[in-house]
Motif scaffolding. Structure first.
Motif, PDB file in Angstrom:
ATOM      1  N   LYS A   1      14.741  21.032 -12.912  1.00 33.68           N
ATOM      2  CA  LYS A   1      14.994  22.377 -13.452  1.00 33.68           C
ATOM      3  C   LYS A   1      15.977  22.242 -14.434  1.00 33.68           C
ATOM      4  O   LYS A   1      16.815  21.187 -14.705  1.00 33.68           O
ATOM      5  N   LEU A   2      16.017  23.323 -15.440  1.00 35.29           N
ATOM      6  CA  LEU A   2      16.719  23.445 -16.526  1.00 35.29           C
ATOM      7  C   LEU A   2      18.081  24.290 -15.849  1.00 35.29           C
ATOM      8  O   LEU A   2      17.999  25.377 -15.287  1.00 35.29           O
ATOM      9  N   MET A   3      19.131  23.555 -16.322  1.00 37.07           N
ATOM     10  CA  MET A   3      20.437  24.190 -15.960  1.00 37.07           C
ATOM     11  C   MET A   3      21.428  23.780 -16.459  1.00 37.07           C
ATOM     12  O   MET A   3      21.633  22.722 -17.274  1.00 37.07           O
ATOM     13  N   ASP A   4      22.826  24.461 -16.483  1.00 40.64           N
ATOM     14  CA  ASP A   4      24.083  23.681 -16.814  1.00 40.64           C
ATOM     15  C   ASP A   4      24.506  22.881 -15.680  1.00 40.64           C
ATOM     16  O   ASP A   4      25.093  23.315 -14.917  1.00 40.64           O
ATOM     17  N   PHE A   5      24.505  21.683 -15.841  1.00 43.09           N
ATOM     18  CA  PHE A   5      24.710  20.701 -14.972  1.00 43.09           C
ATOM     19  C   PHE A   5      26.532  20.627 -14.751  1.00 43.09           C
ATOM     20  O   PHE A   5      26.884  20.445 -13.604  1.00 43.09           O
ATOM     21  N   GLY A   6      27.204  20.860 -15.793  1.00 45.10           N
ATOM     22  CA  GLY A   6      28.715  20.788 -15.569  1.00 45.10           C
ATOM     23  C   GLY A   6      28.980  21.888 -14.656  1.00 45.10           C
ATOM     24  O   GLY A   6      29.829  21.696 -13.898  1.00 45.10           O
ATOM     25  N   LYS A   7      28.443  23.081 -14.940  1.00 42.90           N
ATOM     26  CA  LYS A   7      28.767  24.341 -14.170  1.00 42.90           C
ATOM     27  C   LYS A   7      28.232  24.187 -12.611  1.00 42.90           C
ATOM     28  O   LYS A   7      28.874  24.456 -11.497  1.00 42.90           O
ATOM     29  N   TYR A   8      27.054  23.411 -12.624  1.00 42.04           N
ATOM     30  CA  TYR A   8      26.577  23.264 -11.213  1.00 42.04           C
ATOM     31  C   TYR A   8      27.418  22.320 -10.273  1.00 42.04           C
ATOM     32  O   TYR A   8      27.728  22.920  -9.418  1.00 42.04           O
ATOM     33  N   LYS A   9      27.876  21.240 -11.059  1.00 44.50           N
ATOM     34  CA  LYS A   9      28.811  20.469 -10.377  1.00 44.50           C
ATOM     35  C   LYS A   9      30.048  21.051  -9.848  1.00 44.50           C
ATOM     36  O   LYS A   9      30.683  21.026  -8.930  1.00 44.50           O
ATOM     37  N   TYR A  10      30.771  21.856 -10.814  1.00 49.86           N
ATOM     38  CA  TYR A  10      31.937  22.562 -10.555  1.00 49.86           C
ATOM     39  C   TYR A  10      31.758  23.556  -9.363  1.00 49.86           C
ATOM     40  O   TYR A  10      32.444  23.635  -8.594  1.00 49.86           O
TER      41      TYR A  10
ATOM     42  N   ALA B   1      29.517  23.494  -6.964  1.00 49.80           N
ATOM     43  CA  ALA B   1      29.456  22.681  -5.894  1.00 49.80           C
ATOM     44  C   ALA B   1      30.557  22.025  -5.140  1.00 49.80           C
ATOM     45  O   ALA B   1      30.667  22.214  -4.125  1.00 49.80           O
ATOM     46  N   ALA B   2      31.481  21.595  -6.206  1.00 44.53           N
ATOM     47  CA  ALA B   2      32.673  21.139  -5.668  1.00 44.53           C
ATOM     48  C   ALA B   2      33.508  22.383  -5.111  1.00 44.53           C
ATOM     49  O   ALA B   2      34.160  22.054  -3.984  1.00 44.53           O
ATOM     50  N   VAL B   3      33.488  23.578  -5.502  1.00 45.75           N
ATOM     51  CA  VAL B   3      34.348  24.804  -4.945  1.00 45.75           C
ATOM     52  C   VAL B   3      33.468  25.034  -3.647  1.00 45.75           C
ATOM     53  O   VAL B   3      34.409  25.008  -2.570  1.00 45.75           O
ATOM     54  N   LYS B   4      32.378  24.965  -3.505  1.00 46.70           N
ATOM     55  CA  LYS B   4      31.646  25.153  -2.063  1.00 46.70           C
ATOM     56  C   LYS B   4      32.072  24.160  -1.107  1.00 46.70           C
ATOM     57  O   LYS B   4      32.487  24.434   0.047  1.00 46.70           O
ATOM     58  N   ALA B   5      32.067  22.809  -1.624  1.00 44.77           N
ATOM     59  CA  ALA B   5      32.361  21.907  -0.568  1.00 44.77           C
ATOM     60  C   ALA B   5      34.012  21.991  -0.195  1.00 44.77           C
ATOM     61  O   ALA B   5      34.323  21.830   0.778  1.00 44.77           O
ATOM     62  N   ARG B   6      34.940  22.410  -0.933  1.00 43.39           N
ATOM     63  CA  ARG B   6      36.078  22.406  -0.830  1.00 43.39           C
ATOM     64  C   ARG B   6      36.422  23.717   0.349  1.00 43.39           C
ATOM     65  O   ARG B   6      37.210  23.780   1.023  1.00 43.39           O
ATOM     66  N   GLU B   7      35.676  24.672  -0.082  1.00 40.12           N
ATOM     67  CA  GLU B   7      35.848  25.698   0.766  1.00 40.12           C
ATOM     68  C   GLU B   7      35.375  25.481   2.157  1.00 40.12           C
ATOM     69  O   GLU B   7      36.017  26.127   3.314  1.00 40.12           O
ATOM     70  N   SER B   8      34.314  24.743   2.371  1.00 41.92           N
ATOM     71  CA  SER B   8      33.845  24.221   3.543  1.00 41.92           C
ATOM     72  C   SER B   8      34.861  23.454   4.220  1.00 41.92           C
ATOM     73  O   SER B   8      35.013  23.860   5.526  1.00 41.92           O
ATOM     74  N   ARG B   9      35.326  22.616   3.728  1.00 43.43           N
ATOM     75  CA  ARG B   9      36.293  21.742   4.382  1.00 43.43           C
ATOM     76  C   ARG B   9      37.457  22.513   4.844  1.00 43.43           C
ATOM     77  O   ARG B   9      38.190  22.206   5.933  1.00 43.43           O
ATOM     78  N   LYS B  10      37.945  23.641   4.192  1.00 46.82           N
ATOM     79  CA  LYS B  10      39.174  24.517   4.380  1.00 46.82           C
ATOM     80  C   LYS B  10      38.682  25.044   5.620  1.00 46.82           C
ATOM     81  O   LYS B  10      39.500  25.194   6.457  1.00 46.82           O
ATOM     82  N   ASN B  11      37.229  25.830   5.994  1.00 48.25           N
ATOM     83  CA  ASN B  11      36.873  26.627   6.880  1.00 48.25           C
ATOM     84  C   ASN B  11      36.784  25.529   8.226  1.00 48.25           C
ATOM     85  O   ASN B  11      36.828  26.152   9.385  1.00 48.25           O
ATOM     86  N   GLN B  12      36.680  24.267   8.005  1.00 44.26           N
ATOM     87  CA  GLN B  12      36.315  23.421   9.359  1.00 44.26           C
ATOM     88  C   GLN B  12      37.822  23.089   9.647  1.00 44.26           C
ATOM     89  O   GLN B  12      38.843  22.902   9.239  1.00 44.26           O
ATOM     90  N   SER B  13      37.668  23.053  11.049  1.00 41.32           N
ATOM     91  CA  SER B  13      39.067  23.036  11.896  1.00 41.32           C
ATOM     92  C   SER B  13      38.802  22.002  12.845  1.00 41.32           C
ATOM     93  O   SER B  13      37.729  22.131  13.669  1.00 41.32           O
ATOM     94  N   THR B  14      39.720  21.025  13.149  1.00 38.59           N
ATOM     95  CA  THR B  14      39.116  20.215  14.435  1.00 38.59           C
ATOM     96  C   THR B  14      40.082  20.450  15.569  1.00 38.59           C
ATOM     97  O   THR B  14      41.208  20.773  15.511  1.00 38.59           O
ATOM     98  N   THR B  15      39.280  20.791  16.632  1.00 36.80           N
ATOM     99  CA  THR B  15      39.858  21.292  18.020  1.00 36.80           C
ATOM    100  C   THR B  15      40.610  19.854  18.351  1.00 36.80           C
ATOM    101  O   THR B  15      40.333  18.836  18.664  1.00 36.80           O
TER     102      THR B  15
END
Length: 236
Positions: free
Chosen positions: A57-66, A68-82
């Protein structure tokens, strides 16, 4: 997780090319795909290496990585350990201590944590396990609006244990607490606005005590000086 191959690292004779907006270009030679990437000022990224031919796929790989990192950080923030919290009871516990323990358990369950209720038997109390079962059943009923029994009462030597799980997950409990705090903020502001400040209060008292300077029955002033002379002088 390893990064996908991009640009010149893609070493296959042809690829199935996808445009930057998701449009299907078709199967093209790798040289043509790299040329299109250069002309579009984008990167050629291999997104499905197992396909035949591989999908790129044609894409801006630097923007894609950024992103993806933001989504991963938000996902970890929403995860909570019981967390498994523990509340201990005595078999002959008075009502005050029992209510205190129940209050702790309700706070744990409301925060999204599990509660392990434990009874420690002493001496001959081990011969009366039914009393422990009744106490734990009473406890489960008192927290039924916040948690459900996950592990029924079971005796292990001198201890009897029961596990109660929360009805809400930790993430849901945090979201509910945040919404409740947000809804309460305007009420606090309105109550604060209604209360007069000391400065405004003093100013209001001064205005109330000030005597009026206007006389409702006062006659209008005249522009003629003769109107202000005594009567005996007016006839001269």
């Amino acid at each position: 997780m390893s990064e996908p191959r991009i640009n010149e690292r893609i070493r296959v004779p042809e690829v199935r090319l996808v445009g930057p907006q998701g449009e299907q270009v078709g199967v093209v030679r790798i040289e043509d795909a790299l040329r299109l990437a250069t002309e579009s000022d984008l990167d050629l990224v291999e997104v499905a290496p197992q396909a035949k031919p591989p999908v790129c796929k044609l894409m801006d790989f630097g923007k894609y990585k950024y992103e993806a990192a933001v989504k991963a950080r938000e996902s970890r923030k929403n995860q909570s350990t019981t967390v498994l919290k523990e509340v201990r009871f005595r078999l002959k516990i008075d009502d005050h201590d029992y209510n205190t323990k129940v209050g702790h358990a309700r706070r744990f369950l409301e925060a999204g944590d599990k509660v392990k209720a434990m009874i420690q038997f002493r001496g001959r109390e081990q011969q009366r396990p039914e009393m422990g079962v009744r106490l734990l059943q009473r406890f489960s009923q008192d927290v039924a609006d916040l948690g459900a029994v996950e592990s029924s009462p079971r005796q292990d030597g001198r201890h009897m244990v029961m596990v109660v799980g929360p009805l809400k997950t930790k993430a849901e409990a945090k979201a509910a607490a945040k919404n409740q705090a947000k809804n309460q903020e305007p009420v606090a502001e309105d109550a604060e606005a209604e209360q007069p400040t000391p400065k405004n209060d003093r100013r209001a008292r001064k205005n109330a005590e000030r005597l009026p300077t206007e006389k409702k029955d006062a006659a209008p002033l005249s522009n003629s000086m003769a109107d202000y002379l005594p009567d005996e002088l007016k006839n001269l």
